[in-house]
Design a protein around this motif. Sequence first.
Motif, mmCIF file in Angstrom:
data_model
loop_
_atom_site.group_PDB
_atom_site.id
_atom_site.type_symbol
_atom_site.label_atom_id
_atom_site.label_comp_id
_atom_site.label_asym_id
_atom_site.label_seq_id
_atom_site.Cartn_x
_atom_site.Cartn_y
_atom_site.Cartn_z
ATOM 1 N N SER A 88 1.058 -1.188 -0.011
ATOM 2 C CA SER A 88 0.041 -0.181 -0.178
ATOM 3 C C SER A 88 0.924 1.225 -0.144
ATOM 4 N N HIS A 89 2.149 1.203 0.382
ATOM 5 C CA HIS A 89 3.247 2.227 0.285
ATOM 6 C C HIS A 89 4.104 2.187 -0.957
ATOM 7 N N LYS A 90 3.630 1.548 -1.809
ATOM 8 C CA LYS A 90 4.114 1.317 -3.186
ATOM 9 C C LYS A 90 5.631 0.994 -2.886
ATOM 10 N N ILE A 91 6.050 0.119 -2.085
ATOM 11 C CA ILE A 91 7.498 -0.384 -1.834
ATOM 12 C C ILE A 91 7.805 -1.155 -3.108
ATOM 13 N N PRO A 92 8.859 -0.955 -4.072
ATOM 14 C CA PRO A 92 8.852 -1.662 -5.404
ATOM 15 C C PRO A 92 9.354 -2.947 -5.054
ATOM 16 N N ASN A 93 9.043 -3.822 -5.936
ATOM 17 C CA ASN A 93 9.730 -5.058 -6.055
ATOM 18 C C ASN A 93 9.617 -6.114 -4.958
ATOM 19 N N LEU A 94 8.237 -5.987 -4.276
ATOM 20 C CA LEU A 94 8.066 -6.888 -2.975
ATOM 21 C C LEU A 94 7.857 -8.257 -3.107
ATOM 22 N N ASP A 101 10.301 -13.758 5.450
ATOM 23 C CA ASP A 101 10.960 -12.553 5.192
ATOM 24 C C ASP A 101 10.376 -11.870 4.238
ATOM 25 N N ILE A 102 10.395 -10.527 4.350
ATOM 26 C CA ILE A 102 9.548 -9.452 3.113
ATOM 27 C C ILE A 102 11.060 -8.912 2.624
ATOM 28 N N LEU A 103 11.197 -9.069 1.195
ATOM 29 C CA LEU A 103 12.012 -8.448 0.436
ATOM 30 C C LEU A 103 11.814 -7.474 -0.332
ATOM 31 N N SER A 104 12.408 -6.384 -0.660
ATOM 32 C CA SER A 104 12.160 -5.488 -1.767
ATOM 33 C C SER A 104 13.554 -5.676 -2.641
ATOM 34 N N ASN A 106 16.113 -7.646 -3.959
ATOM 35 C CA ASN A 106 16.798 -8.972 -3.294
ATOM 36 C C ASN A 106 17.245 -8.570 -1.785
ATOM 37 N N LYS A 107 16.709 -7.507 -1.493
ATOM 38 C CA LYS A 107 17.047 -6.787 -0.152
ATOM 39 C C LYS A 107 16.132 -7.178 1.059
ATOM 40 N N LYS A 108 16.639 -7.821 2.335
ATOM 41 C CA LYS A 108 15.395 -8.034 3.159
ATOM 42 C C LYS A 108 15.268 -7.038 3.847
ATOM 43 N N ILE A 109 13.957 -6.525 4.186
ATOM 44 C CA ILE A 109 13.542 -5.495 5.055
ATOM 45 C C ILE A 109 12.721 -6.017 6.123
ATOM 46 N N CYS A 110 12.113 -7.144 6.187
ATOM 47 C CA CYS A 110 11.324 -7.328 7.424
ATOM 48 C C CYS A 110 11.582 -8.976 7.797
ATOM 49 N N GLY A 111 11.462 -9.131 8.856
ATOM 50 C CA GLY A 111 11.851 -10.480 9.348
ATOM 51 C C GLY A 111 10.588 -10.785 10.617
ATOM 52 N N ILE A 112 10.089 -12.077 10.477
ATOM 53 C CA ILE A 112 8.883 -12.533 11.469
ATOM 54 C C ILE A 112 9.542 -13.660 12.091
ATOM 55 N N LEU A 113 9.017 -13.862 13.567
ATOM 56 C CA LEU A 113 9.283 -15.050 14.279
ATOM 57 C C LEU A 113 7.970 -15.218 14.858
ATOM 58 N N ILE A 114 7.298 -16.422 14.529
ATOM 59 C CA ILE A 114 6.001 -16.690 15.085
ATOM 60 C C ILE A 114 6.431 -18.035 16.115
ATOM 61 N N GLU A 115 6.006 -17.869 17.305
ATOM 62 C CA GLU A 115 5.919 -19.007 18.341
ATOM 63 C C GLU A 115 4.460 -19.231 18.849
ATOM 64 N N ASN A 116 4.267 -20.724 18.651
ATOM 65 C CA ASN A 116 2.801 -20.849 19.024
ATOM 66 C C ASN A 116 2.637 -21.704 20.295
ATOM 67 N N ASN A 117 1.552 -21.468 20.798
ATOM 68 C CA ASN A 117 1.280 -22.240 22.053
ATOM 69 C C ASN A 117 0.079 -23.341 21.630
#
Length: 243
Positions: A88-94, A101-104, A106-117
């Motif tokens: 929605s912010h028009k980040i290119p090549n997402l 991982d979220i890339l723009s 081939n560059k990483k811009i975001c990492g996510i860690l999910i821990e489930n119970n």
Amino acid sequence: MKIIKLNATNSTNSFLKELGQDTALENFTIVVTNEQKKGRGQQDSQWVSEPFKNLTFSVFTNEFDLEIRHQKYLNFAISLALFNTLSSHKIPNLSIKWPNDILSANKKICGILIENNIKGPKINSSIIGVGLNVNQERFLDSLNNVSSLKNICNLEFDLDLLLLEIIKNLKKTIHLLLLNEYLKLETDYLNALYKKNIPAMFKDKNGLLFMGKIIGVSKYGSLQLELEDETIKEFGVKEISFL
């Protein structure tokens, strides 16, 4: 929704887990910090973030009643919430690099860690940790494959507003789990998947190089690659990497 703002903490995921031991957490309790001293990524890898420049936060949710065999759809929902916000912010090549991982480009811009119970055959609740590079401009020399929204767009972003946008989209995608919209989640995720159907060179955990192309994600969440001999092989997290 309850937002807890901290000046500094070792890990927002750990903070939420400890908080949940002493009190019943409200659905969508969020902990956000200006400085995360010991941020964690997949399988105990480290997430390094410059204080006051980025979004480092965790979200507790128990809104869904998800069977363990459908765990991959939770990952799809969370990844898509970040992907949709940045789109929605028009980040290119997402794209989404498996698993989340979220890339723009081939560059990483975001990492996510999910821990489930987990209770019995179902996921009872989850703590979702997010590290998003927002206004940081300089990174360690060893991190040559990372970037930030500011470096990409040459714009300063409001961290508080961006957090609220992410949470809004997270509520939307997690609601799709309640509606059993698994096909939509998988279709949207695969459409955003980095290097899908593109031949690429990979390296396995033993250092062996091989050619393959990503064709999908198995029902248990493993990455599916079609090899040069047209056989299909599945890999877990950290078992392979792009060369």
